[in-house]
Every structure is written in structure tokens, then in C-alpha cells.
Design an enzyme around this catalytic site. Structure first.
Site, short mmCIF file in Angstrom:
data_model
loop_
_atom_site.label_atom_id
_atom_site.label_comp_id
_atom_site.label_asym_id
_atom_site.label_seq_id
_atom_site.Cartn_x
_atom_site.Cartn_y
_atom_site.Cartn_z
N ARG A 191 1.11 -1.13 0.22
CA ARG A 191 0.10 0.06 -0.07
C ARG A 191 1.01 1.57 0.00
O ARG A 191 2.50 1.22 0.41
CB ARG A 191 -0.52 -0.18 1.19
CG ARG A 191 -0.19 -0.78 2.53
CD ARG A 191 0.45 0.39 2.86
NE ARG A 191 0.07 1.46 3.47
CZ ARG A 191 1.15 2.65 3.57
NH1 ARG A 191 1.98 2.07 3.36
NH2 ARG A 191 0.96 3.55 3.88
N ASP A 199 -1.90 11.19 -1.80
CA ASP A 199 -2.01 10.18 -3.36
C ASP A 199 -2.53 10.54 -4.14
O ASP A 199 -2.55 9.67 -5.42
CB ASP A 199 -3.22 8.96 -2.79
CG ASP A 199 -3.26 8.13 -1.87
OD1 ASP A 199 -2.33 8.67 -0.67
OD2 ASP A 199 -3.17 7.36 -2.54
O1 MRU Z 1 -4.69 3.07 1.88
P1 MRU Z 1 -2.69 3.74 1.65
O2 MRU Z 1 -2.12 2.96 3.50
O3 MRU Z 1 -2.59 3.15 0.83
O4 MRU Z 1 -2.23 5.31 1.78
C1 MRU Z 1 -1.13 5.43 2.42
C2 MRU Z 1 -1.50 7.18 1.84
O5 MRU Z 1 -2.51 8.06 1.91
C3 MRU Z 1 0.17 7.48 2.53
O6 MRU Z 1 -0.10 9.17 2.64
C4 MRU Z 1 0.29 7.71 0.34
O7 MRU Z 1 0.08 6.68 -0.69
C5 MRU Z 1 1.66 8.15 -0.07
S1 MRU Z 1 3.04 7.80 0.09
C6 MRU Z 1 4.22 8.15 -0.27
#
Ligand code: MRU
Length: 344
Positions: A46, A239
Site C-alpha cells: 500500500r 495519493d
Molecule cells: O491506504 P494507504 O495506506 O495506501 O494510504 C497511504 C497514504 O495515504 C499515503 O500518505 C500516500 O499514499 C502517500 S505514500 C508515499
């Protein structure tokens, strides 16, 4: 110890199983493209950049598993795996970006299918190396734009935007890592990040691995810490960033940004250029993933609430650009209202 969440291992992909951290450090071997689809969906891997790299390797696996000499049949198979990968995590733009890179490689490479297969692995590997170097550059550029005073800063971060969320090093945690290595960090406050606790489980684990001084707080303690003047700057990942600078990141980021704004504390978003979605003008067009309600009503096997209660579980929120002091990319820090200058 360098943390590599996604790596190609001769004929398969090796993932760190992020669902098991911090209690257990274990690898998962992914040998089929559809298993990569499941690994992304279930968050074994993730974090937007790591999802992109994993998807690229998923496409490389798809290329290996088809037995044909027919170019069109090969491309059709890749398209079908690309479609399955695209359904996994709708908010992380890096997923779509990486899949497109891989499809373009396949379409543009001339030669027999055996050569295309090799080229797909090489492209995914190059993409991973590039993402790692990009994160190191984000760390360096971010370090340069942190407040000059005091010499040792107390920073706050949210979720996990570290090595585990990228091809290594991290974006927001990369900036914090660089500050630590440059002796500019007093400590980092990590918000636990309900519902999946990426801050408590993953960012805290990364900090302990490297000896980065860190303090864990629950999400509802952030306002108190900001109000008490304990924090010099907040650094988070992204994201997806719209072309006006509005930024989707883990649910709760928006609340933290508003709090930082009210307390006049700099709020930085650290992300690679590949996280910018130039096709959308503002954050209202960013698709927000909703995940299983089980993430809210349970932690492990433990029920937290009364069975029968209604539950809402959006996984991301959008922070309006006006609450963001600067966006740190591999090219440096830029205020969100000037982001268009980076558009090639
Ligand atoms: O749901 P996730 O754990 O994939 O969400 C991750 C995040 O929101 C991070 O802050 C984002 O992906 C940036 S990672 C460098």
C-alpha cells in the site's frame, strides 16, 4: 537496514506483507498477476508510489505467464490484467500512471514476444529504481525548505509515506529521514491514523528501525500538540494532486491541514511528480475510495462498537490547496498556486 517493500526476485515479486507489521516481518511471494491484484486490494502492499511499482511488476508477471507467440494475443492479455489492476485502489494516481507506462512499453517495443517479456521486466525494474531515486531527491529538496529555525525541528506526519509506501526511502517520511540524517530533527510526532493505523503500525516501525526519534499520538491529540506549539511543521504524502494543488491523502489529512492553518504552522505535501493528475482541474474530481466497514468496527478480532450501527469508511479526503504551504517534489518545493509551472 534498507526497507524495500516491492522487489523483483528472478521470476517472481517479493512483497513485504504490510498487513502483518509490526508484530511480524514477513515476505509474500507473488508469482501470478492476479495475485498482485489481490495483494494491492488487501493492502499487503500500500501507499501510492508502492502501489504503482507493484502494479508495474504485476504487468511484468502478466507478460511472463502468457504462452503465445502472437503479439496481439499478448497485448490483449496485458490489457485485461491492466483492467483488473485499475479496479484495485481508485484514488492512488500512481497506479494508473505505472500501468500506462507498462502498456506503452509493450505497445512500442518492436520484436518477438520473448523480447517483449524481457522488456516488461526491465521496464518495471527501471521504474522502481527511478521511484527510489525520486524519493531521495524529494528528501533532499524537502530538507532544504524546512523552517531555518530552530536548528532541531519537531515535525508531525500522518499515515505512512515512508519506505514502505514507496520503492524505498519515502516521500513525507523521506523528508523527515533526510532531516534526521542532517541532524535537523529533534523528533517526529506520528499520528496513529485510524482506521488502519498506518502511522502506529508502519511509520512507527520504520522510525524504530532507523533510530529516528519519534512519538506516537492518537489522531485526536494532533490539535492539542499544534496548539501547545510543540510542532514546527507538518509533512504528509499524497495519493493524487489535482492541477490546482488540491491534494487527496489518507482520511484525516484534511483535519490536520485545517488545524495547522489555524495555528499558522507550515503544512507540506511531499510527493513525486507522478502523483500529479494534470487531467483534473481541482480536488472535487478525485475519486475517493471507500473500503470495508469492518475496518471501522473492528481492530483485529476485537469489536469496537455495537453490531447494527451504521458505518461510513471513506479512505481518503481532499485538502484544499489554500491549506497547503508547499508541495515538495523531486524538483523542489512550490506553492500550490504555482504548480502549473511544473507541467511539462
Ligand atoms: O491506504 P494507504 O495506506 O495506501 O494510504 C497511504 C497514504 O495515504 C499515503 O500518505 C500516500 O499514499 C502517500 S505514500 C508515499
Amino acid at each position: 537496514m534498507s526497507i524495500l517493500p516491492v522487489a523483483w526476485a528472478y521470476d517472481h515479486v517479493r512483497l513485504i506483507d504490510q498487513t502483518r507489521l509490526p508484530t511480524e516481518f514477513a515476505y509474500v511471494e507473488i508469482r501470478r498477476a492476479m495475485d498482485m491484484v489481490t495483494a494491492i486490494q488487501t493492502m499487503i502492499v500500500r501507499g501510492a508510489p508502492a502501489i504503482g511499482v507493484a502494479a508495474a511488476f504485476g504487468m511484468a508477471l502478466a507478460a511472463q505467464e502468457i504462452e503465445t507467440e502472437d503479439r496481439q494475443e499478448f497485448l490483449d492479455h496485458l490489457e485485461s490484467v491492466a483492467n483488473a489492476l485499475r479496479q484495485t485502489r481508485p484514488t492512488a494516481i500512481n497506479l494508473f500512471w505505472a500501468i500506462d507506462q507498462m502498456l506503452n512499453t509493450a505497445r512500442q517495443t518492436v520484436g518477438p514476444v520473448s523480447f517483449l517479456k524481457e522488456k516488461m521486466v526491465a521496464t518495471a525494474q527501471a521504474l522502481a529504481v527511478d521511484e527510489y531515486q525520486t524519493c531521495v531527491a524529494i528528501g533532499e529538496k524537502g530538507l532544504a525548505c524546512l523552517p531555518a529555525e530552530p536548528q532541531r525541528l519537531t515535525l508531525m506526519t500522518y499515515c505512512n509515506a515512508g519506505a514502505l509506501a514507496t520503492a524505498g526511502y519515502g516521500t513525507a517520511l523521506g523528508v523527515i529521514r533526510s532531516a534526521y540524517r542532517a541532524q535537523r530533527l529533534l523528533q517526529v510526532y506520528i499520528c496513529e491514523t485510524r482506521p488502519r493505523l498506518q502511522g502506529a503500525r508502519l511509520t512507527a516501525w520504520e522510525c524504530v528501525q532507523e533510530g529516528i526519534p519519534a512519538t506516537l499520538i492518537t489522531d485526536n491529540m494532533a490539535g492539542y500538540c499544534l496548539h501547545k506549539g510543540l510542532i514546527h511543521a507538518v509533512v504528509v504524502g499524497a495519493d493524487r494532486i489535482a492541477s490546482n494543488g488540491d491534494t487527496a491523502n489518507k482520511i484525516g489529512t484534511y483535519s490536520l491541514a485545517v488545524l495547522a492553518h489555524v495555528h499558522q504552522i507550515p503544512f507540506y505535501v511531499a510527493a513525486p511528480l507522478s502523483s500529479i493528475d494534470w487531467s483534473i482541474s481541482d480536488g472535487s474530481q478525485i475519486p475517493i475510495e471507500e473500503r470495508s466497514i469492518e475496518e471501522v468496527y473492528k481492530i483485529g478480532d476485537q469489536w469496537l462498537t455495537a453490531p447494527g450501527i451504521d458505518i461510513f469508511n471513506p479512505s481518503f479526503d481532499v485538502t484544499p490547496a489554500r491549506y497547503i504551504t508547499g508541495i515538495i517534489t523531486e524538483r523542489g518545493m512550490i506553492p500550490p498556486d504555482q504548480l502549473h509551472q511544473l507541467h511539462a
